[in-house]
Write an enzyme that holds these catalytic residues in place. Sequence first.
Site, PDB file in Angstrom:
ATOM      1  N   GLU A 421      24.927 -85.326 -26.754  1.00 18.02           N
ATOM      2  CA  GLU A 421      24.418 -84.054 -26.214  1.00 18.02           C
ATOM      3  C   GLU A 421      24.512 -83.993 -24.692  1.00 18.02           C
ATOM      4  OE1 GLU A 421      20.503 -83.390 -27.791  1.00 18.02           O
ATOM      5  OE2 GLU A 421      21.188 -83.304 -29.862  1.00 18.02           O
ATOM      6  N   GLU A 499      24.012 -86.400 -36.000  1.00 19.22           N
ATOM      7  CA  GLU A 499      22.544 -86.397 -35.917  1.00 19.22           C
ATOM      8  C   GLU A 499      22.060 -85.243 -36.770  1.00 19.22           C
ATOM      9  OE1 GLU A 499      20.982 -87.280 -32.027  1.00 19.22           O
ATOM     10  OE2 GLU A 499      19.411 -85.777 -32.281  1.00 19.22           O
TER      11      GLU A 499
END
Length: 809
Positions: A421, A499
């Site tokens: 991210e 994720e």
Amino acid sequence: MKFQYLFILMALSGAININAQREVQTLKHGWEFSHGNVFDAPNIQQVRIPHDWAIYGPFDRKHDLQIVAVEQNGETEATEKTGRTGGLPFIGKGIYRTVFEIPDTINRSVTIVFDGVMSNAEVTLNGKKVISWPYGYNSFYVNVDGIVLPGENRLEVACENKEGQSRWYPGAGLYRNVHVISTDKVHIPTWGTFVTTPVVTKEYASVSLSMEVAGTYNRQNINITTVILNPEGKEVAKKSNVFCARGQEFTQNFLVNHPILWSPDNPALYTAKTILSVDGKVVDEYDTSFGIRSLAYVPQKGFFLNGVPTKFKGVCNHHDLGPLGAAVNKSALRHQLELLKDMGVNAIRTSHNMPAPELVELCDEMGLMMMIEPFDDWGFRPKSPNGYGAVFDEWAEKDVSNMIRHFRNNPSVVMWSIGNEVPSQWGEPGIGELLRLRNTVRKLDTTRPITCGMDQVGEGAVIDNGFAAAIDIPGFNYKPQFYDKFYEKLPNGLILGSETASTVSSRGQYFFPVEFKDHNVVLHPENQSNSYDNESCSWSNTPDFDFARDDDNDWCIGQFVWTGFDYLGEPSPYDTDAWPSHSSVFGIIDLASLPKDRYYLYRSKWNEDSPTLHILPHWNWKGREGGVTPVFVYTSYPKAELFINGISQGIREKNDSTVYNRYRLMWMDTKYEPGELKVVTYDKNGKLAEEKTIRTAGKPHHLVATPHRKILAANGEDLCYITIQVADKDGNIIPTDNRRVKFKVEGAGSFEATANGDPTSLLPFQKPEMDLFSGAATAIVRSADKEGIITFTASANGVKPVTTTIQVE
């Protein structure tokens, strides 16, 4: 100081006369620690390494209080993030000192290996600075020839944690092991071998072993003999060659007939035993553990391990060990992995940092695949002002190189991640940073694909700007509803849930009414989340959606759930001015290593070797008589009938009417009445399969202690996790009892820590007492370094105490 315990690693072979001395000292005892930037004599503590100075607390709202807008969560205004890094005092400086001995330095080479120092390590030997390493999660080493002395050597390690350097609890200090390696001048250096298996079939496998040889002069001849040993220690291949050293690597190739292939079901490990000789004298021996297995990532078809289609049934884990903090302990790691294996997990993502080497070794031995990840910040717009982004430009290649060289021989490692991210997904410098990391990995290992956890998928982001297409396996954090779009637009032909889920729940805490909806964000006054597994965060979802993607699409190669275990810090959704929340509720297993209900939902889907049957909620609801109290059953069986006090509540069968009904059996309108809750399950042929009953418990009567093991090793490091509960006179566990329990440990062991899984509890982990939470807590005992019996006693007001014994041998 006392001389450290000396481990001499000398391998013996009947075929070869080995007289080399490769000596490894693991420096665990005899350390002194001072908190601060000077070694302050009045405050010196005697500590055992690994050591996390911050886990001793106390918890406090003020510790690392961050005022920030979390962009990856869609926030635009800065708010107070209480408990974001666990509410523990990890910020500050610390100094460690010890003494070790080297018998002789003539024609010897000495290297010090640090498995991890949190963080900004400054290492001094005999008064001379020998190395600095800022990143706390990486392993690093330094050769100290010319500085090390024969006899006593004084080692000092200073470290510093800064404000705003982390988004979760990082720990503090020498939290991983330190090793001193003494070899002949001519030797294989640290991480100096690389094993690959270019061709793998059932009939044979080719094995290629490349190595560095240090300490040679130009054109020196080194005799190199390598023996390949199978998992039983039997020789299956051997090669001897003369290496003319001219600064180059040396490679030996072997053929192994009828190889035993490494897999999660059969984690077979081979050993390449390499012996260096000069003028007929053995000068070094180096063992390389490896596995023979093939990896194939096939567009549209999926991931194949040894030719078998395989889905990643993985979890993400932070590095802390709950009440033990960040200080690594192999026994604690093994306990975590055993729980996960029983759930059906076959893979671990080390999020978001390099792992302890003990974790990777255990995954090799126990059969868990790994995605190893270095960090979650790059140089562009870092998420934390003093996080990895502050050193990325100078240190990224060094850190990634260490990571690859350290773990590229481990068969459990099947994929490298280069980030998570990162804001660079958007920014113009992002593709340059990505290529820099990608090229560093490929320079050192081309046998495994590269991924990255991506979350920025809007217009102009990773799908459109070339970012996702530039990595081998596009990994997406959440967003399962968009997988089809990603798959169609990207050239890669595969999608990974890097994720997933981020479902939130607190063990044994149930809230009504029970509702399902997308991104079901609910805040309860108690700062707990619903164990009906129906709540999430604004960006996340329940497990059912990810199950469906894995089931419906070959090109979806699996997932890594956020997270396997609760961890210290990131207490979402109670992360904004919500003290005392200070640990996550994302975990499938709580901070006390106690499974939540969600554990059994995943187990019912992932464990294909052992059936699952689990009922929720508990059936102790005084004052709720007649109130609607839904009953869920998580089971691997397709159909079940529910009875309350002998009266049928109907049959439920898994079906496609909703994504929830596909994986759960749910009776949404049942009403509570005290007594007996019984479930009868049926297999796919409609035959009676298994029954389970839970009962309303009566008055508290006695404590129950359940150790997860009855035998510990007498090594001073083995751990036993003991679950403490309260039962009525008939042995029914009382799931709502929250009384305080005190612990006493006698004999061949000591009390280590305790926890109850309550993300709001501020009780210290190290004091031998704990409040039960949802009827349970965990006490952890450590073995002594001598044989004997550990006697453990738990006591509490109003109930009979319990005593149990554990053998140490």
